[in-house]
Write a protein that holds these residues in place. Structure first.
Motif, PDB file in Angstrom:
ATOM      1  N   PHE A 342       0.820  -1.228   0.000  1.00 21.96           N
ATOM      2  CA  PHE A 342       0.000   0.000   0.000  1.00 21.96           C
ATOM      3  C   PHE A 342       0.848   1.270   0.000  1.00 21.96           C
ATOM      4  O   PHE A 342       0.322   2.364   0.171  1.00 21.96           O
ATOM      5  CB  PHE A 342      -0.905   0.001   1.242  1.00 21.96           C
ATOM      6  CG  PHE A 342      -0.146  -0.208   2.519  1.00 21.96           C
ATOM      7  CD1 PHE A 342       0.433   0.854   3.195  1.00 21.96           C
ATOM      8  CD2 PHE A 342       0.028  -1.482   3.038  1.00 21.96           C
ATOM      9  CE1 PHE A 342       1.160   0.662   4.355  1.00 21.96           C
ATOM     10  CE2 PHE A 342       0.747  -1.690   4.215  1.00 21.96           C
ATOM     11  CZ  PHE A 342       1.316  -0.610   4.877  1.00 21.96           C
ATOM     12  N   TYR A 374      -7.203   3.537  -1.627  1.00 21.47           N
ATOM     13  CA  TYR A 374      -5.802   3.924  -1.688  1.00 21.47           C
ATOM     14  C   TYR A 374      -5.599   5.391  -1.344  1.00 21.47           C
ATOM     15  O   TYR A 374      -4.465   5.845  -1.178  1.00 21.47           O
ATOM     16  CB  TYR A 374      -5.215   3.602  -3.065  1.00 21.47           C
ATOM     17  CG  TYR A 374      -5.073   2.118  -3.290  1.00 21.47           C
ATOM     18  CD1 TYR A 374      -3.968   1.430  -2.814  1.00 21.47           C
ATOM     19  CD2 TYR A 374      -6.068   1.392  -3.957  1.00 21.47           C
ATOM     20  CE1 TYR A 374      -3.846   0.059  -3.000  1.00 21.47           C
ATOM     21  CE2 TYR A 374      -5.948   0.026  -4.153  1.00 21.47           C
ATOM     22  CZ  TYR A 374      -4.838  -0.634  -3.663  1.00 21.47           C
ATOM     23  OH  TYR A 374      -4.726  -1.991  -3.832  1.00 21.47           O
ATOM     24  N   ARG A 381      -6.006  -0.004   2.484  1.00 21.43           N
ATOM     25  CA  ARG A 381      -5.501  -1.213   1.853  1.00 21.43           C
ATOM     26  C   ARG A 381      -4.303  -1.774   2.628  1.00 21.43           C
ATOM     27  O   ARG A 381      -3.401  -2.375   2.047  1.00 21.43           O
ATOM     28  CB  ARG A 381      -5.110  -0.934   0.402  1.00 21.43           C
ATOM     29  CG  ARG A 381      -6.316  -0.821  -0.537  1.00 21.43           C
ATOM     30  CD  ARG A 381      -7.018  -2.167  -0.689  1.00 21.43           C
ATOM     31  NE  ARG A 381      -8.135  -2.131  -1.629  1.00 21.43           N
ATOM     32  CZ  ARG A 381      -9.408  -2.133  -1.290  1.00 21.43           C
ATOM     33  NH1 ARG A 381      -9.750  -2.131   0.004  1.00 21.43           N
ATOM     34  NH2 ARG A 381     -10.353  -2.115  -2.205  1.00 21.43           N
ATOM     35  N   HIS A 384      -2.939  -5.236   1.941  1.00 23.95           N
ATOM     36  CA  HIS A 384      -3.363  -5.526   0.567  1.00 23.95           C
ATOM     37  C   HIS A 384      -2.500  -4.699  -0.389  1.00 23.95           C
ATOM     38  O   HIS A 384      -1.367  -4.401  -0.097  1.00 23.95           O
ATOM     39  CB  HIS A 384      -4.850  -5.230   0.399  1.00 23.95           C
ATOM     40  CG  HIS A 384      -5.725  -6.233   1.097  1.00 23.95           C
ATOM     41  ND1 HIS A 384      -6.945  -6.643   0.612  1.00 23.95           N
ATOM     42  CD2 HIS A 384      -5.548  -6.923   2.247  1.00 23.95           C
ATOM     43  CE1 HIS A 384      -7.485  -7.524   1.428  1.00 23.95           C
ATOM     44  NE2 HIS A 384      -6.656  -7.703   2.432  1.00 23.95           N
ATOM     45  N   THR A 404      -3.350  -7.420  -7.086  1.00 25.21           N
ATOM     46  CA  THR A 404      -3.862  -6.918  -5.818  1.00 25.21           C
ATOM     47  C   THR A 404      -5.079  -7.765  -5.470  1.00 25.21           C
ATOM     48  O   THR A 404      -5.853  -8.147  -6.361  1.00 25.21           O
ATOM     49  CB  THR A 404      -4.260  -5.433  -5.889  1.00 25.21           C
ATOM     50  OG1 THR A 404      -5.418  -5.285  -6.703  1.00 25.21           O
ATOM     51  CG2 THR A 404      -3.122  -4.601  -6.475  1.00 25.21           C
ATOM     52  N   ASP A 406      -7.809  -7.093  -4.162  1.00 23.66           N
ATOM     53  CA  ASP A 406      -9.123  -6.466  -4.319  1.00 23.66           C
ATOM     54  C   ASP A 406      -9.393  -5.976  -5.735  1.00 23.66           C
ATOM     55  O   ASP A 406     -10.523  -6.026  -6.200  1.00 23.66           O
ATOM     56  CB  ASP A 406      -9.249  -5.284  -3.348  1.00 23.66           C
ATOM     57  CG  ASP A 406      -9.006  -5.696  -1.912  1.00 23.66           C
ATOM     58  OD1 ASP A 406      -9.926  -6.271  -1.301  1.00 23.66           O
ATOM     59  OD2 ASP A 406      -7.886  -5.462  -1.416  1.00 23.66           O
TER      60      ASP A 406
END
Length: 809
Positions: A342, A374, A381, A384, A404, A406
């Protein structure tokens, strides 16, 4: 004035890390501090002198040696106490009279008086209350004048002593060690023999201690610097040594077993006094571990970088958080990509000519505008973002393929690794992808968790058909990180069973779609720097050698890359030696030698762009930070009102580096201008993961307070009336603890709050990072200016954004 002055690379990097153990003076013998009835004894007296500096009478203790006679003349050692002590501290805890009596009995020391003063030059100089009170801190500094103008003249008027500099010494412990170095080196016309035992944060910066190395070389008889190897204050001794070594000032740098206590200081006194007031033979300095000549240190394992300078290297190859490595060779340059998640600019690419010495090349993704999370818009995130990336070079183009969790799959491409990079979202994401360009023109991606699949893709990396399952992990769950290679007619899927106790395997087949057979190539659960080494890339050098870059879960500092040799056995790439990862090993043969490189950390903020070591916690708001609004400073304006640091935008982060030793802390200091803050603003220096902690300035009703917050809870605070504040964070790789302090002058740092117990928590999934931040809790509009950020010079040679060594002035 320039904020930094380039130093010779060759000078600083003459550092070596291995001791000549057979000649090292290790410790005083047993019984050195035991009272003996069969020898003559010296005498302890209390003296009272008139202090014009303080405006009162003050006390000191004095030791006169056995057989003291006023018909003789004596040299004098001024022996100083620590921050919580007084003129009696040495006598109560160190028994110097016993140590010195025993040395006299063995004819090991020259005749001398030892004066033990009270280093707190104030009218109420008792060792009571808060020793860090600002008046007491100032009194410790004022003692210089009391010593020089009042105490020394008194002793020389009352006792039969020599009055020249060559017969006057000064030494002390902890705070007194800092005083001794400050006062002694600052007055070389008064002292020729100087010792600092475990010197404390009041020790001046080395450049201020010894502004004229040539003068010091001429005037010093002995400069002694010592510290316990498990002492948290070791950085202050180490940075002084580093500077003296770089400038060629002869000295003893003695690292001994122990921490911050009288076991260490009694040993120091025993060794130090034997050298005083005698002819000086600098050749014996090396017996103590380091005489200032480049090449030795008796703190084994003390390292600033992986390259040992003798044709070998020591793992980790980078002692910081660069996980999930993929490495390729293009022409004569190796490129290395790692996971940044992130943090943006992110998807960091390093480059090297020898696989050992790395430098920043680019951050391929400046920001990630594919979801509002973000931007920390009501979501985040953490843990992630960009995960393990596949790096390839094909037909004149660099490729970065990552996923990523997501947003799916993404491809970055560039003609040069330095960029610019183009990013685009793919129709399909591949978990832990391994991109592969086959020699028949076909393109494949290996991917998956526990079950590894192969998918053929077109030139745009869109799937041409269904995923084909080719192998199901059967050692345990979690087979992942597949990288694809074609070697000697075999397709290899170089994979890992992840986790702290990771296992690296190779799968091989004559056909891309299998069937595959599996081989464990390394499973090292030996406690140490290679425990659970796994996941990474196979590399063939220009000379035909094979290597692999893997990583090791290394605790709160993150996941450290490890370079291992590869030996092909029956067409299997076996890693390390005898089934274990190597620690110190010969460097790869790449056809020629290349200079040592150090990844930069410190930043003076005097350039037009941020150094590549920096990354923002999630996407920054580019309108709320600047390097040009106040040139030479990083300006951080508040972005929006948030409840805490986790939600704050424009938090600037960088990795923390360990230093190949569990006793060496990593220290960061920043200089902060705070006069334009608004009520509710909080700006400072953090160590960030889950949990996190910080030291910061907070404005409340127009007043400034320094606060220490540990994982969201305010621990302590103190009011300040300075517009310039220095904040310090110190992270200990060995203990997983971080501490915080502040200073009004960058000389004496005052601890605040408690310690952070750092963790590597999967809720964040990156190593702990140093952070600079400024956020609003009431209203926006305020800003602060960070003048500089420096990792302590005692921990590594400081370098600028391009990796060039620097020295601050």
């Amino acid at each position: 004035m320039m904020k930094r002055l380039n130093l010779s690379i060759s000078a600083l990097f003459l550092l070596s890390v291995f001791a000549n153990a057979q000649n090292i003076v290790k410790h005083a013998p047993l019984g050195f501090d035991s009272l003996r009835a069969d020898i003559a004894h010296g005498k302890i007296d209390t003296v009272v002198y008139e202090s014009k500096t303080v405006g009162t009478k003050r006390k000191a203790m004095i030791y006169t040696p056995p057989g003291f006679s006023r018909d003789k003349k004596y040299s004098v050692l001024y022996l100083l106490h620590g921050i919580g002590g007084d003129e009696r501290e040495w006598l109560i805890n160190g028994q110097p009279q016993v140590i010195l009596d025993n040395l006299y009995a063995e004819s090991k020391i020259a005749p001398m008086l030892v004066v033990m003063p009270n280093g707190r030059a104030m009218k109420d100089d008792r060792a009571v209350g808060n020793p860090f009170d600002s008046l007491k801190v100032q009194a410790f500094a004022n003692f210089e004048q009391d010593l020089l103008n009042d105490l020394v003249p008194f002793i020389e008027g009352k006792y039969p002593v020599y009055t020249d500099r060559e017969n006057r010494a000064i030494a002390g412990l902890s705070m007194g060690g800092g005083q001794s170095l400050n006062f002694g080196l600052g007055n070389l016309d008064k002292f020729a023999w100087i010792g600092g035992f475990s010197s404390a944060p009041n020790t001046k910066q080395p450049e201020l201690l010894v502004p004229d190395p040539d003068e010091a070389k001429k005037k010093l008889k002995l400069l002694w610097i010592s510290c316990g190897d498990n002492d948290r204050l070791i950085t202050f001794s180490q940075r002084t040594h580093d500077y003296l070594q770089a400038t060629g000032v002869p000295h003893i740098f003695y690292l001994e077993p122990g921490s911050h206590d009288f076991k260490v200081w009694k040993n120091d006194l025993y060794l130090f006094t034997q050298l005083l007031f005698k002819p000086v033979d600098t050749s014996i300095f090396s017996q103590y571990g380091n005489g200032g000549a480049p090449g030795s240190s008796n703190l084994k394992g003390l390292k600033f970088h992986s390259d040992n300078g003798d044709g070998t290297y020591t793992n980790p190859v980078i002692s910081a958080d660069f996980p999930d490595p993929d490495v390729i060779l293009v022409d004569d340059v190796y490129y290395f990509v790692s996971t940044t998640m992130f943090v943006f600019p992110g998807v960091t690419i390093l480059k090297s000519h020898d696989l050992v010495n790395w430098e920043y090349c680019s951050n391929a993704v400046p920001r990630f505008d594919f979801h509002e999370c973000y931007n920390l818009e009501g979501c985040n995130r953490y843990s992630h973002g960009q995960w393990a990336t596949s790096l390839k070079y094909h037909n004149g183009k660099f490729y970065l393929l990552f996923v990523t969790l997501d947003e799916g799959g993404f491809l970055c491409t560039a003609e040069k690794a330095e960029g610019p990079w183009q990013i685009r979202k793919l129709p399909k994401g591949f978990y832990d992808p391994g991109l592969f360009f086959d020699d028949d023109g076909k393109i494949y991606v290996a991917h998956g968790y526990s079950k590894i699949s192969i998918t053929e893709v077109d030139a745009n990396l869109a799937p041409k058909g269904d995923d084909v399952l080719v192998y199901t992990g059967d050692i345990r769950r979690g087979l992942e990180g597949a990288h694809v290679y074609k070697i000697n007619g075999y397709y290899y899927l170089y994979c890992t069973y992840g986790g702290v106790d990771g296992i690296q395997v190779a799968l091989r087949s004559k056909n891309i779609y299998g069937p595959y057979e599996q081989k464990i190539v390394i499973s090292d659960t030996t406690q140490g720097v290679n425990f659970g080494i796994h996941q990474g890339a196979l590399i063939k050098t220009q000379t035909g050698e094979w290597w692999t870059m893997l990583f090791v879960d290394s605790g709160p500092f993150g996941r450290f890359p490890s370079l291992q040799p590869v030996t092909w056995v029956d067409d299997w790439p076996m890693v390390g030696g005898n089934g274990k990862g190597v620690i110190t090993y010969r460097k790869p043969n790449v056809g020629k030698e290349y200079p040592i490189k150090v990844l930069p950390t410190s930043d003076e903020f005097d350039g037009a762009t941020l150094g590549m070591q920096w990354g923002w916690n999630h996407n920054p708001d580019s309108t709320k930070w600047s390097l040009t609004q106040n040139p030479g400073f990083l300006r951080l304006s508040t972005v929006k009102v948030v409840p805490g640091l986790r939600e704050a935008r424009n938090t600037l982060t960088q990795r923390m580096f360990s230093y190949y030793s569990k006793s060496i802390p990593t220290t960061a200091v920043t200089k902060l201008e705070v006069d334009q803050m608004e009520d509710g603003d909080i700006a400072g220096l953090a160590v960030f993961q889950d949990p996190y902690a910080y030291i910061a300035v907070k404005q409340i009703n127009g007043a400034k307070y320094i606060i220490m917050v540990n994982n969201g809870k305010a621990i302590d605070s103190v009011a300040v009336n300075h517009s310039t504040i220095y904040l310090q964070a110190q992270a200990h790789f060995g203990t997983s603890l971080a501490s915080f302090s502040y200073s009004p002058d960058n000389k004496t740092f005052i601890a605040l709050g408690n310690e952070l117990s750092m963790r590597f928590n999967l809720s964040v999934f990156t190593g702990n990072k140093f952070c600079l931040f400024n956020y609003a809790t009431k209203e926006t509009g305020g800003y602060v200016d960070f003048d500089w950020f420096r990792t302590d010079a005692s921990l590594q040679p400081e370098v600028d954004n391009k990796g060039r060594q620097t020295k601050h002035n």
